[in-house]
Design a protein around this motif. Structure first.
Motif, PDB file in Angstrom:
ATOM      1  N   GLY A   8       0.702  -0.997  -0.126  1.00  0.00           N
ATOM      2  CA  GLY A   8      -0.354   0.371   0.494  1.00  0.00           C
ATOM      3  C   GLY A   8       1.093   1.436  -0.150  1.00  0.00           C
ATOM      4  O   GLY A   8       0.519   2.051  -0.616  1.00  0.00           O
ATOM      5  N   HIS A   9       2.003   1.054   0.736  1.00  0.00           N
ATOM      6  CA  HIS A   9       3.079   2.324   0.806  1.00  0.00           C
ATOM      7  C   HIS A   9       3.326   2.882  -0.565  1.00  0.00           C
ATOM      8  O   HIS A   9       3.574   3.126  -1.057  1.00  0.00           O
ATOM      9  N   ASN A  10       4.022   1.635  -1.165  1.00  0.00           N
ATOM     10  CA  ASN A  10       4.792   1.500  -2.117  1.00  0.00           C
ATOM     11  C   ASN A  10       3.800   1.796  -3.701  1.00  0.00           C
ATOM     12  O   ASN A  10       4.406   2.376  -4.672  1.00  0.00           O
ATOM     13  N   ILE A  11       2.650   1.369  -2.980  1.00  0.00           N
ATOM     14  CA  ILE A  11       1.408   1.941  -4.388  1.00  0.00           C
ATOM     15  C   ILE A  11       1.424   3.416  -4.630  1.00  0.00           C
ATOM     16  O   ILE A  11       0.680   4.373  -5.205  1.00  0.00           O
ATOM     17  N   ARG A  12       0.934   3.495  -3.039  1.00  0.00           N
ATOM     18  CA  ARG A  12       0.140   5.210  -2.956  1.00  0.00           C
ATOM     19  C   ARG A  12       0.577   6.233  -4.284  1.00  0.00           C
ATOM     20  O   ARG A  12       0.414   6.830  -4.365  1.00  0.00           O
ATOM     21  N   LEU A  13       2.030   6.531  -4.267  1.00  0.00           N
ATOM     22  CA  LEU A  13       2.750   7.229  -5.027  1.00  0.00           C
ATOM     23  C   LEU A  13       1.867   7.266  -6.452  1.00  0.00           C
ATOM     24  O   LEU A  13       1.832   8.503  -6.585  1.00  0.00           O
ATOM     25  N   HIS A  14       1.853   6.311  -6.942  1.00  0.00           N
ATOM     26  CA  HIS A  14       1.298   5.675  -8.497  1.00  0.00           C
ATOM     27  C   HIS A  14      -0.475   6.064  -8.385  1.00  0.00           C
ATOM     28  O   HIS A  14      -1.092   6.816  -9.327  1.00  0.00           O
ATOM     29  N   ILE A  15      -0.918   6.109  -6.941  1.00  0.00           N
ATOM     30  CA  ILE A  15      -2.672   6.405  -7.127  1.00  0.00           C
ATOM     31  C   ILE A  15      -3.028   7.487  -6.940  1.00  0.00           C
ATOM     32  O   ILE A  15      -3.751   8.299  -7.580  1.00  0.00           O
ATOM     33  N   ASP A  16      -1.537   8.424  -6.157  1.00  0.00           N
ATOM     34  CA  ASP A  16      -1.873   9.871  -5.343  1.00  0.00           C
ATOM     35  C   ASP A  16      -1.666  10.670  -7.427  1.00  0.00           C
ATOM     36  O   ASP A  16      -2.237  11.126  -7.130  1.00  0.00           O
ATOM     37  N   SER A  17      -0.932   9.578  -8.280  1.00  0.00           N
ATOM     38  CA  SER A  17      -0.412  10.835  -9.732  1.00  0.00           C
ATOM     39  C   SER A  17      -2.019  10.741 -10.398  1.00  0.00           C
ATOM     40  O   SER A  17      -2.277  11.440 -10.925  1.00  0.00           O
ATOM     41  N   GLU A  18      -2.717   8.963 -10.833  1.00  0.00           N
ATOM     42  CA  GLU A  18      -3.808   9.094 -11.023  1.00  0.00           C
ATOM     43  C   GLU A  18      -4.580  10.322 -10.136  1.00  0.00           C
ATOM     44  O   GLU A  18      -6.105  10.486 -11.513  1.00  0.00           O
ATOM     45  N   LEU A  19      -5.141  10.197  -9.133  1.00  0.00           N
ATOM     46  CA  LEU A  19      -6.378  10.964  -8.489  1.00  0.00           C
ATOM     47  C   LEU A  19      -5.590  12.245  -8.468  1.00  0.00           C
ATOM     48  O   LEU A  19      -6.713  13.122  -9.019  1.00  0.00           O
ATOM     49  N   ARG A  20      -4.810  12.977  -8.922  1.00  0.00           N
ATOM     50  CA  ARG A  20      -4.699  14.584  -9.532  1.00  0.00           C
ATOM     51  C   ARG A  20      -4.681  14.257 -10.653  1.00  0.00           C
ATOM     52  O   ARG A  20      -5.498  14.761 -11.461  1.00  0.00           O
ATOM     53  N   HIS A  21      -4.586  13.197 -11.561  1.00  0.00           N
ATOM     54  CA  HIS A  21      -4.627  13.381 -13.323  1.00  0.00           C
ATOM     55  C   HIS A  21      -6.542  13.454 -12.888  1.00  0.00           C
ATOM     56  O   HIS A  21      -7.317  14.187 -13.831  1.00  0.00           O
ATOM     57  N   ALA A  22      -7.213  12.967 -12.116  1.00  0.00           N
ATOM     58  CA  ALA A  22      -8.495  12.609 -12.820  1.00  0.00           C
ATOM     59  C   ALA A  22      -9.056  13.975 -11.685  1.00  0.00           C
ATOM     60  O   ALA A  22      -9.962  14.653 -12.247  1.00  0.00           O
ATOM     61  N   ALA A  23      -8.808  14.686 -10.812  1.00  0.00           N
ATOM     62  CA  ALA A  23      -8.830  16.613 -10.453  1.00  0.00           C
ATOM     63  C   ALA A  23      -8.663  16.860 -11.752  1.00  0.00           C
ATOM     64  O   ALA A  23      -9.632  18.024 -11.886  1.00  0.00           O
ATOM     65  N   GLN A  24      -7.369  16.765 -12.202  1.00  0.00           N
ATOM     66  CA  GLN A  24      -7.184  17.607 -12.982  1.00  0.00           C
ATOM     67  C   GLN A  24      -8.571  17.516 -14.445  1.00  0.00           C
ATOM     68  O   GLN A  24      -8.849  19.033 -14.591  1.00  0.00           O
ATOM     69  N   ALA A  25      -8.866  16.256 -14.368  1.00  0.00           N
ATOM     70  CA  ALA A  25      -9.548  16.326 -16.234  1.00  0.00           C
ATOM     71  C   ALA A  25     -10.324  16.747 -16.044  1.00  0.00           C
ATOM     72  O   ALA A  25     -11.308  17.127 -16.561  1.00  0.00           O
ATOM     73  N   GLU A  26     -11.268  16.278 -14.017  1.00  0.00           N
ATOM     74  CA  GLU A  26     -12.489  17.065 -14.110  1.00  0.00           C
ATOM     75  C   GLU A  26     -12.520  18.293 -14.028  1.00  0.00           C
ATOM     76  O   GLU A  26     -13.675  18.812 -14.545  1.00  0.00           O
ATOM     77  N   SER A  27     -11.244  19.258 -13.266  1.00  0.00           N
ATOM     78  CA  SER A  27     -11.679  20.823 -13.397  1.00  0.00           C
ATOM     79  C   SER A  27     -11.435  20.995 -15.158  1.00  0.00           C
ATOM     80  O   SER A  27     -12.294  22.417 -15.296  1.00  0.00           O
TER      81      SER A  27
END
Length: 122
Positions: A5-24
């Protein structure tokens, strides 16, 4: 949180940022596609799995998608109670438009990220 979970978090955070930008930018479909990618990445970690479903639920609220909200409530409960036992369908994208029990192929790019995070967790 597990080592994975710790190791994958950085990649998930990136996808969540991309999601937020796309929605914006007004692209709700692209935003949800990034949430689906985050789901595939994080579904082996209880904390990350629940976290991504929570973001999907919030997406449903913001977009007045009652079907998605209802589906995500069920999936949040399932992610919280079943992930630790490995009871998740690999590759499932996590949206209410697909059965929560249906496994799907994992895109090669995401499979590679997952394998690296798993190796670092060993």
């Amino acid at each position: 949180m597990s080592a994975f979970g710790h190791n994958i978090r950085l990649h998930i955070d990136s996808e969540l940022r991309h999601a937020a930008q796309a929605e914006s930018d007004g692209n709700t479909a692209r935003a949800f596609a990034h949430l689906e990618r985050a789901h595939v990445l994080g579904q082996s970690s209880t904390a990350q799995h629940v976290r991504v479903h929570w973001h999907m639920f919030l997406w449903g609220l913001r977009n007045q998608n009652i079907r998605e909200c209802r589906g995500q409530v069920m999936r949040i409960v399932g992610a919280a109670t079943k992930t630790a036992f490995g009871l998740v369908p690999t590759g499932n994208t996590g949206g209410s438009n697909i059965s929560p029990f249906k496994p799907l192929p994992v895109p090669s790019e995401l499979a590679s990220i997952i394998r690296r995070a798993q190796r670092r967790a060993e």
